[in-house]
Design an enzyme around this catalytic site. Sequence first.
Site, PDB file in Angstrom:
ATOM      1  N   GLU A 152      55.781 -11.035 -17.746  1.00  0.00           N
ATOM      2  CA  GLU A 152      56.835 -10.071 -17.408  1.00  0.00           C
ATOM      3  C   GLU A 152      56.946  -8.972 -18.462  1.00  0.00           C
ATOM      4  O   GLU A 152      57.215  -9.265 -19.642  1.00  0.00           O
ATOM      5  CB  GLU A 152      58.184 -10.781 -17.303  1.00  0.00           C
ATOM      6  CG  GLU A 152      59.345  -9.840 -17.027  1.00  0.00           C
ATOM      7  CD  GLU A 152      60.704 -10.514 -17.132  1.00  0.00           C
ATOM      8  OE1 GLU A 152      61.698  -9.934 -16.657  1.00  0.00           O
ATOM      9  OE2 GLU A 152      60.773 -11.634 -17.702  1.00  0.00           O
ATOM     10  N   GLU A 251      68.913 -11.792 -11.712  1.00  0.00           N
ATOM     11  CA  GLU A 251      69.017 -12.071 -13.143  1.00  0.00           C
ATOM     12  C   GLU A 251      69.942 -11.040 -13.792  1.00  0.00           C
ATOM     13  O   GLU A 251      69.507 -10.152 -14.512  1.00  0.00           O
ATOM     14  CB  GLU A 251      67.639 -12.062 -13.811  1.00  0.00           C
ATOM     15  CG  GLU A 251      67.691 -12.691 -15.203  1.00  0.00           C
ATOM     16  CD  GLU A 251      66.379 -12.606 -15.956  1.00  0.00           C
ATOM     17  OE1 GLU A 251      66.042 -13.568 -16.664  1.00  0.00           O
ATOM     18  OE2 GLU A 251      65.691 -11.570 -15.858  1.00  0.00           O
TER      19      GLU A 251
END
Length: 276
Positions: A152, A251
């Site tokens: 990521e 998130e």
Amino acid sequence: MPQFAANLSLMYPELPFLDRFAAAARDRFTAVECQFPYAFAPTELAARLADHGLQLVLMNAPAGGADRAAMATAWEQGARGTAALPGREAEFRAGVHEALRYAEALDCPHIHVLAGIVPPGVERESLKDLCTGNLRWAAAEAARAGRKVLIEPINLRDVPRYFLNRQDHAHELLDAVQADNLQVLMDLYHCQIVEGDVATKLQRYLPTGRVAHVQIAGVPGRHEPDRGELHYPFLFETLDALGYRGWVGCEYRPAAGTSEGLGWRDRALMVSAVSA
């Protein structure tokens, strides 16, 4: 309309972690993700998932630590991963093995591996070969267990000197590793802060089939997606138009109560139902 997964590490902060599974189910989530589950036994977590009809779709490998106790607190101690850090190969491998053990027990398909912070005085480019080798090893281990490894890009405002911060950097690593089960976790919050032009990035990278998971949050505060500069209704339409069928992880840090702040999701699902 995308399918949404509640991130239990950030959402429902008013509740103890193990109580967040029930709260997510009450709010009609069918999938969840979390950052670091290592403070809890896999059997305990598996029971919570089963009791509430939830699927765990993403978890992080430990941010550091050579044993489970250290792994459980590594993030709070300032660790941000070891995949690109020289001299930490044994620690990296221990973390991947522990993550795979949890993933097997929890039937979690995706493990996000953190790269780490570039040490002072070291150039990022000098760490690419090390990171490539570590990821190649991790992907091979995960393939034997039937799992995918994700990387990521993370913005440098939240994590200064993080090794991986651009979408093109992530895809360069995939080119170097050449493992089908190494893919990208594309967090639109981080992407907007570092690069912007988020819809174009989606249009460029989703058709490659290399983006396995997407995450969302409002920018700049990392609150609900309807707070801030990104227009998520348009981005959800873009995901649909591109045929994205993976999960979208929520998130974000709720600005107030988690359940009370889910109006953005309910409006999105309502628009989807009307369109259908």
